[in-house]
Structures are given as structure tokens and as C-alpha cells.
Write a protein that holds these residues in place. Structure first.
Motif, PDB file in Angstrom:
ATOM      1  N   GLY A  33       0.794  -1.229   0.076  1.00 36.28           N
ATOM      2  CA  GLY A  33      -0.068  -0.016  -0.050  1.00 36.28           C
ATOM      3  C   GLY A  33       0.887   1.174  -0.093  1.00 36.28           C
ATOM      4  O   GLY A  33       0.465   2.089  -0.442  1.00 36.28           O
ATOM      5  N   GLY A  34       2.140   1.064   0.438  1.00 35.67           N
ATOM      6  CA  GLY A  34       2.829   2.345   0.398  1.00 35.67           C
ATOM      7  C   GLY A  34       4.108   2.346  -0.687  1.00 35.67           C
ATOM      8  O   GLY A  34       4.689   3.319  -0.592  1.00 35.67           O
ATOM      9  N   THR A  35       4.301   1.408  -1.186  1.00 39.82           N
ATOM     10  CA  THR A  35       5.587   1.158  -2.120  1.00 39.82           C
ATOM     11  C   THR A  35       4.953   0.398  -3.440  1.00 39.82           C
ATOM     12  O   THR A  35       6.015   0.206  -4.262  1.00 39.82           O
ATOM     13  N   LYS A  36       3.575   0.025  -3.633  1.00 42.26           N
ATOM     14  CA  LYS A  36       3.485  -0.814  -4.705  1.00 42.26           C
ATOM     15  C   LYS A  36       3.860   0.183  -6.141  1.00 42.26           C
ATOM     16  O   LYS A  36       3.855  -0.588  -7.286  1.00 42.26           O
ATOM     17  N   SER A  37       3.489   1.219  -6.134  1.00 42.03           N
ATOM     18  CA  SER A  37       3.964   2.277  -7.489  1.00 42.03           C
ATOM     19  C   SER A  37       4.376   3.377  -7.054  1.00 42.03           C
ATOM     20  O   SER A  37       4.865   3.582  -5.801  1.00 42.03           O
ATOM     21  N   LEU A  38       5.021   4.119  -8.015  1.00 48.59           N
ATOM     22  CA  LEU A  38       5.571   5.508  -7.893  1.00 48.59           C
ATOM     23  C   LEU A  38       4.616   6.505  -7.073  1.00 48.59           C
ATOM     24  O   LEU A  38       5.127   7.280  -6.078  1.00 48.59           O
ATOM     25  N   GLU A  39       3.420   6.438  -7.411  1.00 50.75           N
ATOM     26  CA  GLU A  39       2.486   7.273  -6.805  1.00 50.75           C
ATOM     27  C   GLU A  39       2.311   6.835  -5.219  1.00 50.75           C
ATOM     28  O   GLU A  39       2.139   7.960  -4.624  1.00 50.75           O
ATOM     29  N   ARG A  40       2.304   5.695  -4.926  1.00 50.47           N
ATOM     30  CA  ARG A  40       2.065   5.385  -3.597  1.00 50.47           C
ATOM     31  C   ARG A  40       3.341   5.790  -2.935  1.00 50.47           C
ATOM     32  O   ARG A  40       3.433   5.912  -1.618  1.00 50.47           O
ATOM     33  N   ILE A  41       4.492   5.631  -3.285  1.00 49.21           N
ATOM     34  CA  ILE A  41       5.760   5.913  -2.745  1.00 49.21           C
ATOM     35  C   ILE A  41       5.788   7.286  -2.562  1.00 49.21           C
ATOM     36  O   ILE A  41       6.047   7.727  -1.257  1.00 49.21           O
ATOM     37  N   GLY A  42       5.139   8.136  -3.417  1.00 47.66           N
ATOM     38  CA  GLY A  42       5.252   9.573  -3.327  1.00 47.66           C
ATOM     39  C   GLY A  42       4.264   9.799  -2.282  1.00 47.66           C
ATOM     40  O   GLY A  42       4.548  10.706  -1.298  1.00 47.66           O
ATOM     41  N   ASN A  43       3.085   9.116  -2.101  1.00 44.11           N
ATOM     42  CA  ASN A  43       2.282   9.442  -1.093  1.00 44.11           C
ATOM     43  C   ASN A  43       2.868   9.070   0.277  1.00 44.11           C
ATOM     44  O   ASN A  43       2.433   9.658   1.445  1.00 44.11           O
ATOM     45  N   THR A  44       3.610   7.958   0.506  1.00 39.25           N
ATOM     46  CA  THR A  44       4.296   7.626   1.638  1.00 39.25           C
ATOM     47  C   THR A  44       5.111   8.863   2.028  1.00 39.25           C
ATOM     48  O   THR A  44       5.087   8.999   3.328  1.00 39.25           O
ATOM     49  N   ILE A  45       5.981   9.224   0.998  1.00 39.31           N
ATOM     50  CA  ILE A  45       6.884  10.411   1.487  1.00 39.31           C
ATOM     51  C   ILE A  45       6.270  11.614   1.798  1.00 39.31           C
ATOM     52  O   ILE A  45       6.602  12.321   2.796  1.00 39.31           O
ATOM     53  N   ALA A  46       5.175  11.946   1.357  1.00 41.58           N
ATOM     54  CA  ALA A  46       4.313  13.173   1.670  1.00 41.58           C
ATOM     55  C   ALA A  46       3.751  12.895   3.104  1.00 41.58           C
ATOM     56  O   ALA A  46       3.691  13.806   3.841  1.00 41.58           O
ATOM     57  N   THR A  47       3.218  11.859   3.246  1.00 39.44           N
ATOM     58  CA  THR A  47       2.559  11.389   4.767  1.00 39.44           C
ATOM     59  C   THR A  47       3.738  11.617   5.696  1.00 39.44           C
ATOM     60  O   THR A  47       3.406  12.080   6.857  1.00 39.44           O
ATOM     61  N   ALA A  48       5.123  11.099   5.341  1.00 39.31           N
ATOM     62  CA  ALA A  48       5.955  11.152   6.350  1.00 39.31           C
ATOM     63  C   ALA A  48       6.366  12.575   6.628  1.00 39.31           C
ATOM     64  O   ALA A  48       7.099  12.838   7.583  1.00 39.31           O
ATOM     65  N   THR A  49       6.285  13.640   5.703  1.00 41.36           N
ATOM     66  CA  THR A  49       7.206  15.096   5.588  1.00 41.36           C
ATOM     67  C   THR A  49       6.594  15.704   7.034  1.00 41.36           C
ATOM     68  O   THR A  49       7.482  16.018   7.667  1.00 41.36           O
ATOM     69  N   PRO A  50       5.527  15.665   7.460  1.00 41.06           N
ATOM     70  CA  PRO A  50       5.149  16.496   8.742  1.00 41.06           C
ATOM     71  C   PRO A  50       5.755  15.636   9.969  1.00 41.06           C
ATOM     72  O   PRO A  50       6.169  16.290  10.790  1.00 41.06           O
ATOM     73  N   LEU A  51       5.749  14.276   9.895  1.00 36.11           N
ATOM     74  CA  LEU A  51       6.426  13.578  10.914  1.00 36.11           C
ATOM     75  C   LEU A  51       7.691  13.760  10.914  1.00 36.11           C
ATOM     76  O   LEU A  51       8.160  13.639  12.202  1.00 36.11           O
ATOM     77  N   ILE A  52       8.465  13.917  10.056  1.00 32.07           N
ATOM     78  CA  ILE A  52       9.909  14.184  10.000  1.00 32.07           C
ATOM     79  C   ILE A  52      10.140  15.412  10.706  1.00 32.07           C
ATOM     80  O   ILE A  52      10.972  15.543  11.813  1.00 32.07           O
ATOM     81  N   LEU A  53       9.483  16.469  10.482  1.00 29.64           N
ATOM     82  CA  LEU A  53       9.560  17.803  11.111  1.00 29.64           C
ATOM     83  C   LEU A  53       9.065  17.665  12.689  1.00 29.64           C
ATOM     84  O   LEU A  53       9.753  18.500  13.588  1.00 29.64           O
TER      85      LEU A  53
END
Length: 386
Positions: free
Chosen positions: A40-60
Motif C-alpha cells: 500500500g505504500g510502495t507498490k507504485s511510484l504514486e504510492r511511494i510519493g504518497n508515503t513520503i508526503a505522509t511522512a514529511t510532517p512527521l519528520i519535522l
């Protein structure tokens, strides 16, 4: 690999095992559930991008907790700082007409300043009157909650939708068409670039500068730091303000990146999730970055897991909660590791808390005999026998 990193990995594995046990107990196939969770988080480039976007506020938000921890402070006010920093950036985006490159820089600066101002209050109360930062941060969270509620509802309403602010055009936010197209139309945005640069800067400040050394010295032992000539009060205030600024950047990436407006009546869970990111990342900037990506994968993949199987998406939340539990009780994990080590070496290891995941500098910050600040200690230990 150092001990902190090993404990983080063990905490993650134990959380995954607990999730698997829960799936099996509910009559589901855990292996299938985890497979679809990852897909669900890595199956396609779109899902990878969504995973990174979801993680961005968590990083900060995790980085905010890391920075405060290093000075012996527990910045539980991250949600309120996210709200206020995001609100300040939203107001600027709605009211200021600037070229896009300049506007993006202004939004970053404004969000950082907004979060810093919101965190300065607990910092000053801690430095001057020894008010515990947890209490004052929680109060500031709810003040920020209602400030956003009032400002959005009365000045930036979205027409008949009274629960959210007026959406911003993409050119007024961190969204970027070239970056989104690079990941097949995902909602990844320029916030990830801001997060990566911030991780590098914070790691440099903490590990390579005199200022970072002073902050860490205050975190390890503020009385020894004061004896060495370091201004403890100043370090506490600066640490809280910088931590608040990082949380303000998290609000910017959430409300002008992942989304394009602010919903009122909602406390951002990314602020509280930053605690988990900080703990699992062993209170280091790079560790927080990796932990946030892992949590982003869990959040992005749980919906797909729920659709493809009968496993409820709350399983992912249970896994995260279990990981937090094991990371927070790192001393217990260290005891097990030391027992195994003593058996292997054929001797007893007497010390197992030399380097806990949560240092002693943040285990007890409510020292009643502390005279740092303007308020006197509550129990007088300076008087002689009468």
C-alpha cells in the motif's frame, strides 16, 4: 551499530510481532496483511510519493521533539505549534501577493517564527519560574486550537463549509506539478526538500557547533553547565523556540503541502506522533528521519491493507502504539540484552543503564530543589541545623 539503534530495531520488531499476534487472534492472515500493508505504500511510484508526503510532517514534528530532548525538555506542545505556524503561513498566503519563489521563502520563515513564538511561552515559564514544560505546553496546545478555530471561522471560511479554511491555489502552497508528476500524480510536495535540509541543519547544529554543545550540556546536567558558565535559562528558551519553529514547519508542510487548507476543531495527530518518531529514532535527527518514513509507510499502507483484506486499518495504529511502548521502556530491553550478554560471556554485567534510549536528562525534569530561574526552590536545603 550502537545500542540505541539496536533497541529501536528491537522495538520495531516487537511491535510488528504484536500486530501479527493480534491479526492471528482476530482470525486474519498476518502474512497477507503485512504484505498488503507494505504494498500500500510502495507498490507504485504514486504510492511511494504518497508515503513520503505522509511522512514529511512527521519528520519535522519528530525533529522538534529531538531538539527539545537534547536540552532535557519534553516539547509536548508540538500540535499547538503546528497549528499556529500553519495558521500564520495560511494568513500570509491569502493576503500577500509575491512572486512564487519569494513567497515560498516567506512562508517558511513565517511558519518557523509562528511556531517559535508559540513555544517561547513554555520556554520562558520554564526558565524564569521553573514551570514544567509539559503543563504549559498542553495549555498552549488548546489556546492554539481555539485561536485557529476563531480566526479561520471568522476571517477565512470556506463558504458554507464552516469547518475548514478557504483552500489555497497550488501556486500559493508547497505543491509542485513537476514533483508530483515525477511520482505519477501523488501529493508529494516541496515540503520533503524542506524536511531533508532541516534534518541536515539540525544534525550539524547539535553535533558540530558550540551552540549545540551548550544545549546538550544543559540537557545532561544543567547545574554542571551553569557552573561551567553556560546560561541555562537562555539555552532552555532558545531550545524551546527552535523546537517550536520546527513544529511550525511541520504545520506548513501539513496545511500548505499535504492539504491546502486548515480544518478547525481538529488537533493535528502528527504532533503527538512526533513523540513516537523521536523515540524510535533514538532522539537523533537521522533516526527521526528514518522513523518518520517507516510510520509514513504504515499510515499510507493501512488503507490498502484494509481494502485487500478484512484486516481493520486500526491494526497499523496498534503496531505504532506497541512500538512506542517498547521504545519508551528501553531500559527493560537493555536489561534483556545485558542478561544475554552476561550469559554469553559467562559473567554478570552490573551496569545496564549507561546509555538508555530516553536519557536521565528527560526522565525527571521536575526537580523541586531546582533554583534555576527567578523562583526559589520549594524545599530549603541550605539552612543549617537549628
Amino acid at each position: 551499530m550502537n545500542r540505541k539503534g539496536l533497541i529501536s530495531i528491537i522495538a520495531t520488531l516487537l511491535g510488528l510481532i504484536a500486530g501479527a499476534i493480534l491479526m492471528f487472534a482476530a482470525g486474519h492472515n498476518a502474512f497477507e496483511g503485512f504484505m498488503y500493508l507494505i504494498q500500500g505504500g510502495t507498490k507504485s511510484l504514486e504510492r511511494i510519493g504518497n508515503t513520503i508526503a505522509t511522512a514529511t510532517p512527521l519528520i519535522l514534528s519528530g525533529l522538534s521533539l529531538v531538539f527539545a530532548f537534547r536540552t532535557g525538555l519534553f516539547n509536548i506542545g508540538t500540535p499547538g505549534q503546528m497549528l499556529f505556524g500553519g495558521l500564520c503561513a495560511t494568513i500570509v498566503a491569502h493576503t500577500v501577493n509575491l512572486p512564487r519563489p519569494i513567497l515560498l521563502v516567506v512562508l517558511i520563515v513565517v511558519a518557523f517564527i509562528g511556531g517559535s513564538v508559540w513555544a517561547a511561552v513554555p520556554g520562558l515559564l520554564k526558565a524564569l519560574f521553573n514551570v514544567h514544560e509539559v503543563v504549559s505546553c498542553i495549555m498552549m496546545n488548546w489556546i492554539g486550537y481555539w485561536v485557529v478555530y476563531y480566526v479561520v471561522r471568522d476571517y477565512f471560511p470556506n463558504g458554507s463549509k464552516a469547518t475548514e479554511s478557504l483552500p489555497l491555489a497550488d501556486e500559493l502552497t508547497l505543491r509542485s506539478s513537476w514533483l508530483s508528476n515525477l511520482f505519477d500524480g501523488s501529493y508529494i510536495n516541496l515540503g520533503i526538500i524542506v524536511a531533508i535540509i532541516t534534518v541536515i541543519l539540525i544534525a550539524f547544529i547539535l553535533n558540530k557547533t558550540t551552540f549545540g554543545y551548550e544545549l546538550k550540556a544543559v540537557g545532561y546536567n544543567k547545574h554542571a553547565a551553569a557552573y561551567a558558565g553556560i546560561s541555562v535559562n537562555r539555552s532552555v528558551v532558545y531550545s524551546m523556540m527552535i523546537a517550536g519553529g520546527l513544529a511550525g514547519l511541520a504545520g506548513l508542510t501539513q496545511y500548505l503541502g499535504v492539504a491546502t487548507n486548515i480544518q478547525i476543531g481538529v488537533m493535528p495527530t502528527q504532533g503527538f506522533d512526533g513523540i513516537a518518531v523521536c523515540l524510535l529514532g533514538a532522539t537523533t535527527p537521522i533516526g527521526a528521519f528514518l522513523a518518520a518514513l517507516f510510520f509514513g509507510l504504515l499510515y499510507a499502507g493501512r488503507g490498502y491493507m484494509s481494502v485487500m483484506t478484512e484486516v481493520p486499518p486500526e491494526i497499523a495504529d496498534t503496531i505504532i502504539a506497541t512500538i512506542i511502548y517498547f521504545a519508551a521502556t528501553s531500559v527493560l530491553v537493555e536489561r534483556v540484552l545485558d542478561k544475554l550478554k552476561s550469559k554469553r560471556l559467562g559473567r554478570k554485567v552490573t551496569s545496564f543503564t549507561d546509555d538508555p534510549l530516553i536519557g536521565t536528562n528527560v526522565q525527571n525534569t521536575d526537580d523541586e530543589s531546582d533554583s534555576i530561574g527567578f523562583m526559589p526552590p520549594t524545599n530549603d536545603k541550605t539552612k543549617g541545623d537549628e
